[in-house]
Structures are given as C-alpha cells and as structure tokens.
Design a protein around this motif. Structure first.
Motif, PDB file in Angstrom:
ATOM      1  N   CYS A  56       0.828  -1.199   0.000  1.00 38.76           N
ATOM      2  CA  CYS A  56       0.000   0.000   0.000  1.00 38.76           C
ATOM      3  C   CYS A  56       0.870   1.259   0.000  1.00 38.76           C
ATOM      4  N   GLY A  57       1.831   1.294   0.912  1.00 31.07           N
ATOM      5  CA  GLY A  57       2.699   2.462   1.005  1.00 31.07           C
ATOM      6  C   GLY A  57       3.615   2.614  -0.185  1.00 31.07           C
ATOM      7  N   TYR A  59       2.998   2.300  -3.337  1.00 29.44           N
ATOM      8  CA  TYR A  59       2.376   2.972  -4.478  1.00 29.44           C
ATOM      9  C   TYR A  59       1.786   4.337  -4.125  1.00 29.44           C
ATOM     10  N   MET A  60       1.771   4.687  -2.850  1.00 29.09           N
ATOM     11  CA  MET A  60       1.243   6.012  -2.475  1.00 29.09           C
ATOM     12  C   MET A  60       2.048   7.150  -3.093  1.00 29.09           C
ATOM     13  N   LEU A 120      -3.985  -3.684  -3.021  1.00 26.91           N
ATOM     14  CA  LEU A 120      -3.328  -2.763  -2.099  1.00 26.91           C
ATOM     15  C   LEU A 120      -2.519  -1.712  -2.850  1.00 26.91           C
ATOM     16  N   ASN A 121      -1.874  -2.118  -3.933  1.00 27.17           N
ATOM     17  CA  ASN A 121      -1.139  -1.150  -4.753  1.00 27.17           C
ATOM     18  C   ASN A 121      -2.077  -0.070  -5.277  1.00 27.17           C
ATOM     19  N   GLY A 124      -3.262   2.169  -2.468  1.00 23.11           N
ATOM     20  CA  GLY A 124      -2.208   3.098  -2.070  1.00 23.11           C
ATOM     21  C   GLY A 124      -2.086   4.253  -3.052  1.00 23.11           C
TER      22      GLY A 124
END
Length: 375
Positions: A56-57, A59-60, A120-121, A124
């Motif tokens: 997640c983080g 691709y943020m 999740l990607n 993010g």
C-alpha cells in the motif's frame, strides 16, 4: 504549462517500482498459467503487516506524484473536474503498472503474483492521489512553489529531484559511508557470470592486481567528497549565499540520519552509529567546512566542482573491494524481508552518482546565455 519536479520524480519512481517488482530478474520461464490468473486466486493464507505496508505504502508516492504532475501542468484554476480527472488518471495508471508487474511475476518462480498485492497497490495510489488533491486545495503546493521560486533558479527541476533522492540512495548499505556508486567489483562478477561458457568471456579485461582496501586517508577523502557532492549540486541551482548555508548544513545532517537509519536496519538499532569511526567523523567535518567555504562560488563553477568531485570519488571507491562485513550485510538484505525494498535502494545507490554526473555535464555544457547568473 508549469514546470514541476513531480513529473520527473514520478518517472524515476516508476523505474524503481519496476526494478523492485521484478528483482532478481532471473529464472524467467512459462509456468503454464495465464499471467492474469492471479486475479481469481483465493485469499493468501499468510500475510503480515509488513506486506500490507510495503504494497500500500509503496504505491502512495506514485499516485501522489502522478496526480500532482497532472494538476500542476494543467489548468491553473484547478476546477473540481480537473481534480477528479487527476485522481482518476493517477489511480488508473498506477493500477495498470501494478497489474503489469503482477502479471510478469507469474514468469518468475521466485516471485508470487497476488490479487491482494494488486488491490493494495491500487488503494495506495488512490490514497496518494487524494493527498495530492488535498494539498492543492489547501494551498500548500502553491506555497511550496513560492518558496521554491525564492530559493532555486527556474531550471532547477533535475537538481531538486537528485537532491530529494540522495537520502534514499544512502539507505542501501554502503561499504564506505556516503560511498554511492561502488559498482566495479559486482559488475565484473555479473559480467563474468553472464558471459560464462561463451567466447566473449575472453574479451573481458583482466586486472593484474587485486583491488586493495581503502587506507584511512582515502576513506576520509571518500566520505568528504560523498557528503560534499549534494551540497555543491544544490549550490549550482540556489539563489543566495544565506540559503546555501542553511541548505548545505541541513543536507549533510540529513545524510548522517539516512546512513544511521541504514545501519539500524542492517545491524539493529543498537549499532545505528557504529559506522561513525574517526576517519568518517573527520571526513564529515571536512565536508561541512568545505561546504561553508564554497558558499560564495558562482553556480556554474559549483556545477564544475561537482564533476571533479564525482570523478575523484568514483575513481577512489571503485579501486577498493567491498569488505567481508559489507558482503554479509548485502546477503541479509537480498535474502531477508528487505527483498522488496532491496531493489529500490540498491538501484538508487548504484546509479545516483552516474545520473548526477550526466545531469551536471549537460548543465556545464550549456551556453553562457542559458547559464546567466541572476542578480
């Protein structure tokens, strides 16, 4: 259309994601499944908080940079429709990249494609794009633009991107503190493996003398140059001496913090400052003094000094082998939980000085009209 550092940063981040997603780039083969089959796979039996944060983080920042690039380069009024379009484009582009990476991982036995990772990607990236819109609506981005205009010359995007990436490049363990770009030994080994059992192996140059460890004086010089280079790079695009002084001192302390974080991740928090030996301490102090001494040097001269410092720094580093402790640390990074982060940090640590070298070569080769000093 406005010029923004977010666009080149987003492209650099895409390259890092590709590297991290497909590392170690070996063992490619067709495993007899469709590359998109992961979309219908069952929920994975095991997952950790680290996996969640990494996917997640990871691709943020991409969603943030892509959305910001679209907003800053588009209509200055930032109408609501443009904000939604920016979020949509950033999220969709990130989702396409994530899907491509997961699909390609189906051809790598050492990597496991996952629909959870894909989701999740994308989540993010959506969150990052949302943060970009919130910052634009609050006026924070415009305030940063005004600050940037007061501190940096107009054509400073490339230097700003390199300076932002420098602390992240330091997170990958280095044989010498601030010693980015030490690639000769590993490059020779990799070329030998690739050309094994081929007639081209005989084309490789053979060294008459083995690489020798750096003596304390050479290590001190490498540390000094490694810490001084980003300062000179910043000086080449900054407007005033006072701003240079603040930034130069700040970037050196940021480098110290990044190196300590790297040591803490490699050997544990107790050993975060174990690398700060006497030669390193003297080298950092010398870099700080030189950074202050070079404050009044013209911008184009600072760019030329970056070239000289980089060439000497890389020459010294690549005449020395990696220590046994450094090799052990690399194995821990490559085989342990850092494997996702390993590709990103390693890629940055290897290429940052060479990209900087190319960038500064372009700057110093421009005509006097393009490099005129603003008074």
């Amino acid at each position: 259309m406005r010029k923004t550092s977010a666009w080149p940063l987003s492209q650099a981040y895409v390259a890092l994601i590709v590297y991290a997603s497909l590392y170690p780039f070996t063992g490619w083969r067709d495993q007899g499944i469709e590359p998109w089959a992961f979309l219908w796979s069952p929920w994975p039996r095991y997952w950790t908080a680290f996996d969640f944060a990494a996917n997640c983080g990871g691709y943020m920042p991409l969603g943030f940079l892509l959305a910001l690039s679209f907003l800053r380069r588009g209509n200055p009024s930032f109408a609501p429709a443009s904000k939604l379009v920016a979020v949509g484009i950033a999220t969709a582009s990130s989702a396409v990249l994530s899907f491509a990476m997961e699909a390609l991982q189906s051809y790598l036995p050492s990597r496991v494609p996952s629909n959870v990772d894909f989701a999740l990607n994308t989540l993010g990236a959506l969150a990052g794009a949302g943060v970009a819109v919130m910052l634009v609506m609050s006026g924070a981005i415009d305030r940063w633009g005004r600050v940037r205009g007061r501190w940096f010359v107009e054509e400073a995007r490339g230097a700003i991107v390199l300076i932002i990436l420098w602390p992240f490049a330091l997170l990958f363990p280095a044989s010498v503190p601030f010693g980015l770009g030490q690639v000769l030994e590993r490059l020779e080994a990799a070329l030998g493996e690739w050309l094994a059992d081929t007639p081209f192996l005989e084309w490789l140059p053979v060294r008459d003398v083995e690489l020798q460890p750096l003596v304390p004086g050479a290590e001190l010089l490498c540390v000094t140059l490694g810490a001084l280079i980003p300062c000179l790079l910043a000086y080449s695009v900054m407007r005033s001496i006072a701003q240079r002084a603040v930034f130069g001192v700040g970037i050196i302390f940021v480098g110290l913090a990044a190196t300590a974080l790297s040591a803490a991740m490699s050997w544990g928090p107790v050993h975060a400052w174990a690398w700060l030996s006497l030669p390193v301490q003297i080298g950092v102090a010398a870099a700080l003094l030189l950074a202050l001494a070079f404050l009044p040097v013209p911008r184009r001269a600072c760019a030329a000094l970056v070239l000289l410092a980089l060439m000497l720094h890389l020459s010294l580093l690549n005449q020395a082998p990696a220590s046994a402790y450094f090799t052990h640390t690399l194995q821990a990074w490559e085989q342990g939980r850092f494997i996702r982060f390993h590709g990103v940090a390693q890629w940055l640590g290897w290429v940052w000085p060479y990209v900087t070298l190319a960038y500064v070569l372009v700057r110093v080769s421009r005509s006097d009209a393009q490099n005129k000093i603003e008074r």
